[in-house]
Design a protein around this motif. Structure first.
Motif, mmCIF file in Angstrom:
data_model
loop_
_atom_site.group_PDB
_atom_site.id
_atom_site.type_symbol
_atom_site.label_atom_id
_atom_site.label_comp_id
_atom_site.label_asym_id
_atom_site.label_seq_id
_atom_site.Cartn_x
_atom_site.Cartn_y
_atom_site.Cartn_z
ATOM 1 N N ILE A 49 -46.852 7.659 3.839
ATOM 2 C CA ILE A 49 -45.837 6.999 3.012
ATOM 3 C C ILE A 49 -45.919 5.488 3.215
ATOM 4 O O ILE A 49 -45.886 4.720 2.250
ATOM 5 C CB ILE A 49 -44.424 7.525 3.336
ATOM 6 N N GLY A 50 -46.051 5.062 4.464
ATOM 7 C CA GLY A 50 -46.171 3.638 4.763
ATOM 8 C C GLY A 50 -47.361 3.011 4.078
ATOM 9 O O GLY A 50 -47.255 1.930 3.481
ATOM 10 N N LYS A 51 -48.505 3.685 4.137
ATOM 11 C CA LYS A 51 -49.706 3.165 3.470
ATOM 12 C C LYS A 51 -49.501 3.097 1.966
ATOM 13 O O LYS A 51 -49.885 2.116 1.325
ATOM 14 C CB LYS A 51 -50.920 4.032 3.804
ATOM 15 N N LEU A 52 -48.902 4.129 1.390
ATOM 16 C CA LEU A 52 -48.665 4.170 -0.053
ATOM 17 C C LEU A 52 -47.738 3.032 -0.502
ATOM 18 O O LEU A 52 -47.970 2.398 -1.531
ATOM 19 C CB LEU A 52 -48.054 5.519 -0.454
ATOM 20 N N LEU A 53 -46.707 2.772 0.294
ATOM 21 C CA LEU A 53 -45.712 1.764 -0.078
ATOM 22 C C LEU A 53 -46.038 0.369 0.458
ATOM 23 O O LEU A 53 -45.338 -0.594 0.148
ATOM 24 C CB LEU A 53 -44.324 2.192 0.410
ATOM 25 N N GLY A 54 -47.075 0.283 1.298
ATOM 26 C CA GLY A 54 -47.458 -1.017 1.852
ATOM 27 C C GLY A 54 -46.504 -1.529 2.917
ATOM 28 O O GLY A 54 -46.292 -2.730 3.042
ATOM 29 N N ILE A 55 -45.917 -0.595 3.673
ATOM 30 C CA ILE A 55 -45.013 -0.972 4.760
ATOM 31 C C ILE A 55 -45.429 -0.229 6.027
ATOM 32 O O ILE A 55 -46.211 0.711 5.974
ATOM 33 C CB ILE A 55 -43.533 -0.674 4.420
ATOM 34 N N THR A 56 -44.894 -0.648 7.151
ATOM 35 C CA THR A 56 -45.262 -0.012 8.419
ATOM 36 C C THR A 56 -44.577 1.353 8.552
ATOM 37 O O THR A 56 -43.522 1.582 7.942
ATOM 38 C CB THR A 56 -44.836 -0.887 9.621
ATOM 39 N N PRO A 57 -45.156 2.225 9.362
ATOM 40 C CA PRO A 57 -44.486 3.502 9.634
ATOM 41 C C PRO A 57 -43.097 3.309 10.239
ATOM 42 O O PRO A 57 -42.188 4.086 9.972
ATOM 43 C CB PRO A 57 -45.425 4.204 10.619
ATOM 44 N N GLN A 58 -42.917 2.247 11.031
ATOM 45 C CA GLN A 58 -41.616 1.970 11.625
ATOM 46 C C GLN A 58 -40.584 1.651 10.538
ATOM 47 O O GLN A 58 -39.424 2.070 10.642
ATOM 48 C CB GLN A 58 -41.702 0.800 12.615
ATOM 49 N N ALA A 59 -41.006 0.915 9.500
ATOM 50 C CA ALA A 59 -40.101 0.593 8.395
ATOM 51 C C ALA A 59 -39.746 1.857 7.616
ATOM 52 O O ALA A 59 -38.598 2.032 7.187
ATOM 53 C CB ALA A 59 -40.734 -0.447 7.474
ATOM 54 N N VAL A 60 -40.721 2.750 7.442
ATOM 55 C CA VAL A 60 -40.458 4.030 6.771
ATOM 56 C C VAL A 60 -39.450 4.823 7.579
ATOM 57 O O VAL A 60 -38.468 5.349 7.041
ATOM 58 C CB VAL A 60 -41.762 4.851 6.588
#
Length: 79
Positions: A49-60
């Motif tokens: 999800i993080g890669k798809l949205l361009g955010i870190t896993p921590q932000a997800v």
């Protein structure tokens, strides 16, 4: 729309799903809604999800935590 003791199990499930979808669609931010949908309905993990949205896993993870809390706050009165 609260669950009633006279409701059958199937009716309760339908009501709870309707309430849950209402909370997801109307109370979460667009980012929270997208993350919840990808995680629970598309079976994607936090890293993907993080890669798809361009955010870190921590932000997800943080957005999911806030979304779950908001969902819980609404759902606790219906169960």
């Amino acid at each position: 729309i609260l669950c009633d003791e006279s409701d059958t199990s199937e009716e309760r499930v339908r009501k709870l799903r309707r309430i849950l979808l209402n909370v997801i669609n109307n109370e979460l931010t667009s980012r929270q809604k997208e993350i919840i949908m990808l995680y629970y309905f598309k079976d994607m993990d936090i890293v993907r999800i993080g890669k798809l949205l361009g955010i870190t896993p921590q932000a997800v993870s943080a957005a999911m935590k806030r979304a779950r809390l908001k969902i819980y706050q609404y759902m606790k009165y219906t169960i």
